[in-house]
Design a protein around this motif. Sequence first.
Motif, PDB file in Angstrom:
ATOM      1  N   PHE A   1      46.415 -14.503  80.321  1.00 24.31           N
ATOM      2  CA  PHE A   1      46.319 -15.603  81.268  1.00 24.31           C
ATOM      3  C   PHE A   1      46.030 -15.099  82.680  1.00 24.31           C
ATOM      4  O   PHE A   1      45.346 -15.776  83.458  1.00 24.31           O
ATOM      5  CB  PHE A   1      47.595 -16.447  81.259  1.00 24.31           C
TER       6      PHE A   1
ATOM      7  N   GLU B   1      39.433 -18.372  77.587  1.00 24.68           N
ATOM      8  CA  GLU B   1      40.844 -18.464  77.203  1.00 24.68           C
ATOM      9  C   GLU B   1      41.011 -18.824  75.736  1.00 24.68           C
ATOM     10  O   GLU B   1      41.827 -18.222  75.015  1.00 24.68           O
ATOM     11  CB  GLU B   1      41.524 -19.529  78.070  1.00 24.68           C
TER      12      GLU B   1
ATOM     13  N   PHE C   1      49.424 -19.494  83.420  1.00 23.19           N
ATOM     14  CA  PHE C   1      48.913 -20.676  82.733  1.00 23.19           C
ATOM     15  C   PHE C   1      48.945 -21.893  83.652  1.00 23.19           C
ATOM     16  O   PHE C   1      47.979 -22.652  83.750  1.00 23.19           O
ATOM     17  CB  PHE C   1      49.748 -20.933  81.479  1.00 23.19           C
TER      18      PHE C   1
ATOM     19  N   GLU D   1      53.624 -18.329  81.783  1.00 23.55           N
ATOM     20  CA  GLU D   1      53.590 -19.722  82.209  1.00 23.55           C
ATOM     21  C   GLU D   1      53.098 -19.858  83.643  1.00 23.55           C
ATOM     22  O   GLU D   1      52.454 -20.851  83.988  1.00 23.55           O
ATOM     23  CB  GLU D   1      54.970 -20.346  82.042  1.00 23.55           C
TER      24      GLU D   1
ATOM     25  N   GLU E   1      49.604 -20.363  72.668  1.00 21.11           N
ATOM     26  CA  GLU E   1      50.389 -19.504  73.552  1.00 21.11           C
ATOM     27  C   GLU E   1      51.887 -19.698  73.341  1.00 21.11           C
ATOM     28  O   GLU E   1      52.673 -18.764  73.568  1.00 21.11           O
ATOM     29  CB  GLU E   1      50.007 -19.724  75.020  1.00 21.11           C
TER      30      GLU E   1
END
Length: 468
Positions: free
Chosen positions: A407, A441, A270, A267, A391
């Motif tokens: 990521f 991605e 990301f 995260e 994800e």
Amino acid sequence: MRFSAAQTIEQVLPEALSRRAQPLAGLVDRLVSGTDEASAAQRTTLVAFSIRVASAAIAFLSQVALARLMGAFEYGVFVLVWVSMIIIGNLSCFGFHTAIVRFLPQYRERGDLDRVRGLLLAGRIFVLATSTAMTALAMAAAHFGSSWFQSYYVVPFMIGALALPMIALGDTLTGTARANGWSIRSLGPTYILRPLLILAFLVGAWALNYPVNGVTALVCAVLATYLTTLGQLIVVTVSLDRHFPPGPHRTELPLWVSVSLPIFLVEGFFFLLVNADVLMVGALMRPDDTAVYFATVKTLALVHFVYFAVKAGVAHRFAARIDDTDKSALHDLARRSVNWTFWPSLAMAGMILLAGPLLLSMFGADFGRGYPLLFILAAGVVLRAAIGPAESLLTMSGNQNVCAALFGGVLAINVALNALMIPVYGLYGAALATLIATIVETFALYQLVWSRIGVRMFVFMPARKTDR
């Protein structure tokens, strides 16, 4: 994906189409009917969608008002600092807010209330401790590293850092509400209440003849964050007490942290990835350029909200189905989430492009130069929507380590491209760098889900390996 800093200053909307060319009226009928797992996820997503539709209008209008009140330069200062605080506050959780989404549904399904209570208590203590430490570090960096960046950012950064503990606690409470499927308690405080309070406080400051600049706006943002998070704490705690009666706590902090840290990397990378362009524009260009770029990104908020609403509706259900022996329900839900994400995103992107000149002109005369950027950024948003919340499926299925590596690699590509292209092409360079990184991605996430879980999470592909 490009939901960008729009996600920071109160981001995101969403909902779902279950069949490709199905009209919206038929979609609503499908979402509110049915009793299976997918239908329950649809209903949760519909609630999230409704909240974020409202929040999209609120967020957009509040940003227009902020830009008008402060002017492009001061608005750019506020944007860069507040985006940074949202990112740092989220990272201060070290993934624990999402670990709650993963573990709580599993413990609830097993009736293991001791671990539920231990998880909830440990989560709050953990993020408050880490975010408080991060506040001290951020303020020290702003003070002692002031020579590294422009002087007009120093005081705003030190003020913004005061909000970090409440941002982190708010993210944890949001994760707790998501894990229980409470969409209103999860999304309402951050996406509706907080932007309204920021705007209300700034208008009040203007009425009281305080200078309307980046510093004043950040003071208002800090106050709004504290009020919002403390209110959310009371509401979520009361709800938890109704569902989980008092009793013993079983704490397994090493296990939870061992899972949360890879999630933190996923995260964190990301979050940095989707905001990298705004941060790089802020670092390499003037605040007024940052303001124009952010306003352009903000105009795409309605499209970004689709992804986030679907993610809010299905992430905890992915987690609850991971232990199933028969994976067909998990696979079916994953495939449905792709359709729910893509088709509304495509429709909304088209509407935003048509209305783009009008929407950007609302921010001010200089903001119209961001309109060509909308086409580049919208292409990335729609492409990323074609694989849905891929994800989330990886993270909830124990593939967080490889997802984090992915990521991290894409983030490095994005930052490098921005550093190379912004000095040459300006704002267009930032948009193009983001589009290229999004293509990488999207392809990599599709391949990962296909190889690790056996689901073709792409809107135009058949469902599973067995369908080949």
